[in-house]
Scaffold this motif. Sequence first.
Motif, PDB file in Angstrom:
ATOM      1  N   LYS A   9      27.543 -12.029  50.173  1.00 52.14           N
ATOM      2  CA  LYS A   9      27.162 -11.101  51.245  1.00 52.14           C
ATOM      3  C   LYS A   9      28.214 -10.010  51.456  1.00 52.14           C
ATOM      4  CE  LYS A   9      24.649 -14.470  54.110  1.00 52.14           C
ATOM      5  NZ  LYS A   9      24.700 -15.175  55.423  1.00 52.14           N
ATOM      6  N   ARG A  10      29.398 -10.171  50.897  1.00 52.96           N
ATOM      7  CA  ARG A  10      30.493  -9.238  51.186  1.00 52.96           C
ATOM      8  C   ARG A  10      30.377  -7.960  50.371  1.00 52.96           C
ATOM      9  NH1 ARG A  10      30.502 -13.334  54.553  1.00 52.96           N
ATOM     10  NH2 ARG A  10      32.335 -13.344  55.904  1.00 52.96           N
ATOM     11  N   ARG A  11      30.644  -6.834  51.045  1.00 56.25           N
ATOM     12  CA  ARG A  11      30.739  -5.517  50.412  1.00 56.25           C
ATOM     13  C   ARG A  11      31.989  -4.848  50.977  1.00 56.25           C
ATOM     14  NH1 ARG A  11      27.421  -7.848  48.063  1.00 56.25           N
ATOM     15  NH2 ARG A  11      25.337  -7.200  47.403  1.00 56.25           N
ATOM     16  N   THR A  12      33.015  -4.715  50.160  1.00 56.03           N
ATOM     17  CA  THR A  12      34.301  -4.191  50.631  1.00 56.03           C
ATOM     18  C   THR A  12      34.613  -2.909  49.893  1.00 56.03           C
ATOM     19  OG1 THR A  12      35.058  -6.451  51.089  1.00 56.03           O
ATOM     20  CG2 THR A  12      36.753  -4.734  50.934  1.00 56.03           C
ATOM     21  N   PHE A  13      34.706  -1.804  50.631  1.00 61.23           N
ATOM     22  CA  PHE A  13      34.906  -0.514  49.959  1.00 61.23           C
ATOM     23  C   PHE A  13      35.824   0.404  50.744  1.00 61.23           C
ATOM     24  CE2 PHE A  13      31.431   0.307  52.854  1.00 61.23           C
ATOM     25  CZ  PHE A  13      31.550   1.648  53.216  1.00 61.23           C
ATOM     26  N   ALA A  14      36.422   1.336  50.026  1.00 62.24           N
ATOM     27  CA  ALA A  14      37.250   2.381  50.632  1.00 62.24           C
ATOM     28  C   ALA A  14      36.515   3.701  50.541  1.00 62.24           C
ATOM     29  CB  ALA A  14      38.592   2.481  49.908  1.00 62.24           C
ATOM     30  N   GLY A  35      25.199  -0.604  64.029  1.00 66.03           N
ATOM     31  CA  GLY A  35      25.116  -1.090  65.400  1.00 66.03           C
ATOM     32  C   GLY A  35      26.463  -1.428  65.996  1.00 66.03           C
ATOM     33  N   ALA A  36      27.542  -1.113  65.263  1.00 65.83           N
ATOM     34  CA  ALA A  36      28.881  -1.455  65.739  1.00 65.83           C
ATOM     35  C   ALA A  36      29.319  -0.556  66.889  1.00 65.83           C
ATOM     36  CB  ALA A  36      29.888  -1.364  64.593  1.00 65.83           C
ATOM     37  N   GLN A  73      35.055  -3.922  60.144  1.00 69.52           N
ATOM     38  CA  GLN A  73      34.166  -4.934  59.589  1.00 69.52           C
ATOM     39  C   GLN A  73      32.882  -4.975  60.410  1.00 69.52           C
ATOM     40  OE1 GLN A  73      37.375  -7.893  59.867  1.00 69.52           O
ATOM     41  NE2 GLN A  73      36.997  -8.348  57.714  1.00 69.52           N
ATOM     42  N   VAL A  74      31.754  -4.788  59.750  1.00 76.57           N
ATOM     43  CA  VAL A  74      30.472  -4.735  60.453  1.00 76.57           C
ATOM     44  C   VAL A  74      29.417  -5.519  59.674  1.00 76.57           C
ATOM     45  CG1 VAL A  74      30.957  -2.477  61.479  1.00 76.57           C
ATOM     46  CG2 VAL A  74      29.787  -2.592  59.270  1.00 76.57           C
ATOM     47  N   ASN A  82      32.882  -4.455  54.810  1.00 81.01           N
ATOM     48  CA  ASN A  82      34.273  -4.160  55.165  1.00 81.01           C
ATOM     49  C   ASN A  82      34.578  -2.727  54.737  1.00 81.01           C
ATOM     50  OD1 ASN A  82      35.010  -6.956  55.993  1.00 81.01           O
ATOM     51  ND2 ASN A  82      34.610  -7.394  53.838  1.00 81.01           N
ATOM     52  N   ILE A  83      34.746  -1.852  55.710  1.00 79.43           N
ATOM     53  CA  ILE A  83      34.965  -0.436  55.444  1.00 79.43           C
ATOM     54  C   ILE A  83      36.442  -0.111  55.652  1.00 79.43           C
ATOM     55  CG2 ILE A  83      34.302   1.917  56.065  1.00 79.43           C
ATOM     56  CD1 ILE A  83      31.816   0.702  57.454  1.00 79.43           C
TER      57      ILE A  83
END
Length: 523
Positions: A9-14, A35-36, A73-74, A82-83
């Motif tokens: 489920k994780r998507r971590t990007f810069a 929605g954060a 993190q949203v 993870n942005i």
Amino acid sequence: MNLKEEVNKRRTFAIISHPDAGKTTITEQLLLYSGAIRQAGTVKGKKTGKFAKSDWMAIEQQRGISVTSSVMQVDYDGYQVNIVDTPGHEDFSEDTYRTLMAVDAAVMVIDSAKGIEPQTKRLFEVVSHRGIPIFTFMNKLDRDGREPMELISELEEVLGIDAYAMNWPMGMGKTYQGNYDLFNNRLELTHPEENEGNDYLPLNEEGQVEGEYTVKQSVWYEEAIDNAQLLREAGNAFDEDAIRQGKLTPVFFGSALTGFGVQTFLDAFVDFAPSPQAMKTAEGEQVDPLSPDLTGFIFKIQANMDPRHRDRIAFVRICSGEFEEGMDVKIARTDKKIKLNNTTRFMADSREHATAAVAGDIIGLYDTGNFQIGDSIYSGKAKVTFPELPQFTPEIFMKVSPKNVMKQKSFHKGIQQLVEEGAIQLYKTWHTDEYILGAVGQLQFEVFQYRLANEYNSEVTMQSLGSKIARWIRPDQLDPSMSSSRNLLCKDRFDQPVFLFENQFAENWFQQKYPEVQLDSLL
């Protein structure tokens, strides 16, 4: 917790870009669609007080720039996203480069009026070297800019990467009608109120909208159909494997300021960006993200994220396993065992207690001085060490001293803690222990001086020493008499000897005089 399901489920990007391309603004829109937050801020929010969520530091809000990486993190559409918003200004490249080691994908934001700019090219080269996926967002279509086909061509020629246009703009600036969405086979409209309230209109097999709608009367609609046909016949094919290997970048058009095109982009990103991948260790082995043993590395240290507590947070990219509160890990550099308490997950400046996390997540560890940037942590019996993170040799230098000698304690504490963040280097003159700061760019000194005054109540005097060339020397080869006005002998914060040469000529002269001495650009 099912570890495999959670990691997938994780998507971590810069997010990377040249300054003012809209990087922080698009971050705000991503948070809005997740929605954060309820209202997107703006980097230029000085008068309104509505600042970008990722620009949490006071000087960022005053100057309207990002000067430090921030993590958010949203949850979005069933994914944990993870942005990491990075500084665009080249003076803070070292922070950005290190952050790029901690992500699985990158989003490249390009100003459609300016195209590929120097800082974007440099950051792209770092991302490309890692071979991670790159998603491109052509921004500011709400303003007049360059021709889309010209932008795509420049992207491929200057950066050397194939591009696939996921959508195509119909007009720009005041004539911007929306996007012809090739991938989703629809029109996305900027003015739904003029088209019977439709945000989207489906395309038939011929690539046209059926029915009578205002957008069909636009010359930009007809032009988009022609361009779409050209792209289908002569453009690159969509290739998910090539995207994941960093060889093909999906290109999206839109406006971060108005939010148009951002949700379409985000939907595609979570579908095609990779979940956490295996990480290579310093020994060349692969760490499987699904391994039960916790591993990770510190890619950033930030002091005073909460001014009330003067805290210090170490940012950890988890590479494998599952974090649980209170678990024991070892620091590879020192072999010291520590218990992971007081851990946090981030929303820029705001935080919440973290009780669990998995590979791909970024958590914050409360640090009392145990960690350094680049440290590896592990929970298993076998030691795991990840490769060293990039370091830049400083290019300009300043002498720094406190204005008020009665505040020496806060001065020394501020110097020590801000230097440990890694954006600026500290040296002391060999004989007199005067403080000298080294940095890549002038703006780093301004931020440093501001933070000393506002976070440590220590006003300082800074005297420019100009450009220098820093070269380290082995202690067993050092003779203090080698020092002169043209090669100032100092020690770094680890008390290792280093010469600050006036220029290249001075370094060459030194090498000719002492041919047996080895000089290194990094320790």
